[in-house]
Write an enzyme that holds these catalytic residues in place. Structure first.
Site, PDB file in Angstrom:
ATOM      1  CD  GLN A 131      -3.275  -0.122   2.154  1.00 33.79           C
ATOM      2  OE1 GLN A 131      -2.765  -0.695   2.837  1.00 33.79           O
ATOM      3  NE2 GLN A 131      -4.586  -0.125   1.693  1.00 33.79           N
ATOM      4  CE1 TYR A 234      -7.226  -1.405 -10.279  1.00 33.54           C
ATOM      5  CE2 TYR A 234      -6.382  -3.675  -9.967  1.00 33.54           C
ATOM      6  CZ  TYR A 234      -6.210  -2.282  -9.848  1.00 33.54           C
ATOM      7  OH  TYR A 234      -4.800  -1.718  -9.652  1.00 33.54           O
TER       8      TYR A 234
HETATM    9  P1  NAD Z   1     -10.056   2.097 -10.622  1.00 27.29           P
HETATM   10  O1  NAD Z   1      -9.157   3.584 -10.669  1.00 27.29           O
HETATM   11  O2  NAD Z   1      -9.612   0.916 -11.324  1.00 27.29           O
HETATM   12  O3  NAD Z   1     -11.504   2.424 -10.760  1.00 27.29           O
HETATM   13  C1  NAD Z   1     -12.200   3.495 -10.257  1.00 27.29           C
HETATM   14  C2  NAD Z   1     -13.653   3.150  -9.728  1.00 27.29           C
HETATM   15  O4  NAD Z   1     -14.567   3.065 -10.740  1.00 27.29           O
HETATM   16  C3  NAD Z   1     -13.514   2.013  -9.056  1.00 27.29           C
HETATM   17  O5  NAD Z   1     -14.199   2.108  -7.681  1.00 27.29           O
HETATM   18  C4  NAD Z   1     -14.438   1.090 -10.030  1.00 27.29           C
HETATM   19  O6  NAD Z   1     -15.482   0.100  -9.374  1.00 27.29           O
HETATM   20  C5  NAD Z   1     -15.377   2.354 -10.547  1.00 27.29           C
HETATM   21  N1  NAD Z   1     -16.257   1.626 -11.878  1.00 27.29           N
HETATM   22  C6  NAD Z   1     -15.764   0.892 -12.735  1.00 27.29           C
HETATM   23  N2  NAD Z   1     -16.890   0.752 -13.473  1.00 27.29           N
HETATM   24  C7  NAD Z   1     -17.669   1.511 -12.988  1.00 27.29           C
HETATM   25  C8  NAD Z   1     -19.194   1.849 -13.596  1.00 27.29           C
HETATM   26  N3  NAD Z   1     -19.802   1.338 -14.548  1.00 27.29           N
HETATM   27  N4  NAD Z   1     -19.963   2.813 -12.871  1.00 27.29           N
HETATM   28  C9  NAD Z   1     -19.448   3.190 -11.598  1.00 27.29           C
HETATM   29  N5  NAD Z   1     -18.281   2.988 -11.117  1.00 27.29           N
HETATM   30  C10 NAD Z   1     -17.400   2.067 -11.843  1.00 27.29           C
HETATM   31  O7  NAD Z   1     -10.184   1.506  -9.101  1.00 27.29           O
HETATM   32  P2  NAD Z   1      -9.364   2.131  -7.701  1.00 27.29           P
HETATM   33  O8  NAD Z   1      -9.492   3.537  -7.383  1.00 27.29           O
HETATM   34  O9  NAD Z   1      -7.837   1.878  -8.291  1.00 27.29           O
HETATM   35  O10 NAD Z   1      -9.605   1.126  -6.696  1.00 27.29           O
HETATM   36  C11 NAD Z   1      -9.989  -0.012  -6.739  1.00 27.29           C
HETATM   37  C12 NAD Z   1     -10.035  -0.772  -5.703  1.00 27.29           C
HETATM   38  O11 NAD Z   1      -8.774  -1.124  -5.157  1.00 27.29           O
HETATM   39  C13 NAD Z   1     -10.878  -0.292  -4.460  1.00 27.29           C
HETATM   40  O12 NAD Z   1     -11.474  -1.363  -3.713  1.00 27.29           O
HETATM   41  C14 NAD Z   1      -9.345   0.163  -3.617  1.00 27.29           C
HETATM   42  O13 NAD Z   1     -10.016   0.167  -2.205  1.00 27.29           O
HETATM   43  C15 NAD Z   1      -8.533  -1.131  -3.594  1.00 27.29           C
HETATM   44  N6  NAD Z   1      -7.281  -0.581  -3.277  1.00 27.29           N
HETATM   45  C16 NAD Z   1      -6.692  -1.330  -2.590  1.00 27.29           C
HETATM   46  C17 NAD Z   1      -5.222  -1.075  -2.211  1.00 27.29           C
HETATM   47  C18 NAD Z   1      -4.352  -1.822  -1.379  1.00 27.29           C
HETATM   48  O14 NAD Z   1      -4.779  -2.662  -0.943  1.00 27.29           O
HETATM   49  N7  NAD Z   1      -3.010  -1.825  -1.703  1.00 27.29           N
HETATM   50  C19 NAD Z   1      -4.715   0.224  -2.719  1.00 27.29           C
HETATM   51  C20 NAD Z   1      -5.399   0.991  -3.839  1.00 27.29           C
HETATM   52  C21 NAD Z   1      -6.775   0.647  -3.877  1.00 27.29           C
END
Ligand code: NAD
Length: 382
Positions: A131, A234
């Site tokens: 993270q 994702y």
């Molecule tokens: P991302 O940038 O890939 O996408 C952004 C958001 O768009 C996501 O929440 C996704 O669900 C949403 N999305 C996709 N299609 C959609 C639609 N049709 N309508 C509405 N929303 C839509 O995602 P991100 O911000 O990189 O985060 C993805 C996940 O990874 C989250 O659950 C986050 O908590 C997790 N995460 C974990 C860690 C870790 O543990 N190291 C670090 C970062 C993020």
């Protein structure tokens, strides 16, 4: 070991891969750090601050890279014909290159041929241990913040309800589409500014997060969306039927919004089109849409990537590239710390260099090339 930090030369890139703070730490770990002159300027860091931290200021890319064992970059080095300098050919054989390289097979092949040990940080696995080195998260967080700030500046009213002796201005209705890292920060920022905030996402976990930040959830849910999240966290690509249902719910809501912040991404694919031209046409004049998914093709049908436009019905659509780069001081600071954390995690104190154990999950995730071969499963030739 000599660490080279180059000035980013790709169009519109304002960030830098090290700061005086991280340069100083690398020097403390036994490295010499060479920063190309001007590398930090667009992030508000003059050469003098790097020099004060103990770094050598190199006159050009060639002298920064000469003898380097580690090269820190934001974006991929320029190859021959891509710009003023062929940075790639100046990287010594055997050097470790770390950046958000976004390599395709051809680029990975050239790193291998040149004997560069390339690590691409956007491929980092989303696991707890990783993270603090997660560049996608640190940069998305700032992009989400910046998107709201720029929407507020472009909006001709205001976010909070303003009660004055001359009358009341109502609060702005703000709708955040996609509640991942960028979207959650956008919700929090819009709430702090006093907006009336709602948000949507397809992942079930996101609904609770939206509510916990004090925003209203607006969205369509069914059996398909219950399984909309991949093991990596994702969103999955969903069916056309699902997107049509989602669009119905969104269309009714969007017509009442003043500000729409679009952040939705589906890993490895073009961003989903969530806001159609008809939805934009339904919005009031003066409304603002920010499409930070523009670099991935955009969530809005009318987005012109890289530009701010005003539609015929007076809606502003900001589709700029590189949203983290629009808040470069903060994004460089966090990006540089992400790289430093990656390096310290794999640092061999005796050898005073990183030792990237190929069996480690983080290394498996980011390693593009090793020992002259392409090793990343998504890039290696079949
Ligand atoms: P991302 O940038 O890939 O996408 C952004 C958001 O768009 C996501 O929440 C996704 O669900 C949403 N999305 C996709 N299609 C959609 C639609 N049709 N309508 C509405 N929303 C839509 O995602 P991100 O911000 O990189 O985060 C993805 C996940 O990874 C989250 O659950 C986050 O908590 C997790 N995460 C974990 C860690 C870790 O543990 N190291 C670090 C970062 C993020």
């Amino acid at each position: 070991m000599r660490v080279a930090v180059l000035r980013e030369r790709r169009g519109g890139e304002t960030r830098v891969a090290a700061t005086p703070e991280t340069a100083k730490k690398l020097i403390g770990m036994g490295c010499t750090v060479a920063v190309e002159t001007g590398a930090g300027l667009a992030s508000g860091i003059p050469d003098a601050q790097f020099a004060e931290a103990g770094a050598e200021i190199a006159a050009d890319a060639a002298s920064a890279l000469s003898g380097a064992g580690l090269v820190l970059k934001v974006r991929a080095p320029l190859a021959a014909g891509e710009g003023e300098v062929d940075e790639l050919s100046l990287i010594p054989r055997g050097a470790v290159l770390i950046g958000t390289l976004a390599a395709d097979r051809a680029a990975a092949g050239s790193y291998a041929a040149l004997g560069i040990e390339a690590c691409s940080m956007e491929l980092l696995p989303r696991i707890t241990r990783a993270q603090s080195m997660d560049v996608l998260s640190s940069q998305a967080n700032l992009a989400g913040y910046r998107a709201v700030i720029e929407s507020a500046a472009a909006f001709d009213r205001g976010f909070p309800m303003l009660m004055t002796a001359a009358g009341t201005i109502s609060a702005a209705n703000v709708f955040v589409m996609g509640a991942g890292v960028a979207g959650l920060q956008a919700i929090a920022t819009a709430r702090r500014l006093g907006g009336r905030v709602s948000a949507t996402d397809v992942r079930p976990a996101a609904k609770e997060e939206i509510k916990s930040l004090g925003a209203t959830f607006v969205g369509y849910e069914d059996e398909e969306s219950k399984a909309a999240q991949t093991a990596g966290g994702y969103a999955k690509q969903l069916s056309a039927e699902f997107y049509a249902k989602q669009a119905e719910v969104v269309a009714a809501h969007i017509a009442k919004q003043d500000i729409v912040i679009c952040t939705a991404l589906v890993q490895g694919r073009k961003a989903p089109t969530l806001v159609t031209a008809a939805m934009v046409a339904s919005m009031k004049p003066g409304s603002v849409i920010v499409d930070i998914a523009a670099d991935a093709g955009g969530n809005v049908a009318v987005t012109v990537p890289g530009q701010a436009i005003v539609t015929e019905n007076g809606v502003k659509v900001l589709g700029f590239h590189n949203w983290p780069g629009r808040i470069a001081g903060a994004s460089s600071a966090l990006y540089a710390r992400n790289l430093l954390t990656f390096l310290t995690t794999f640092w061999d104190k005796e050898a005073k260099k990183p030792v990237l154990n190929p069996e480690d999950d983080i290394v498996k995730g980011v390693a593009v090339t090793r020992g002259g071969a392409v090793v990343h499963p998504s890039l290696a030739a079949a």
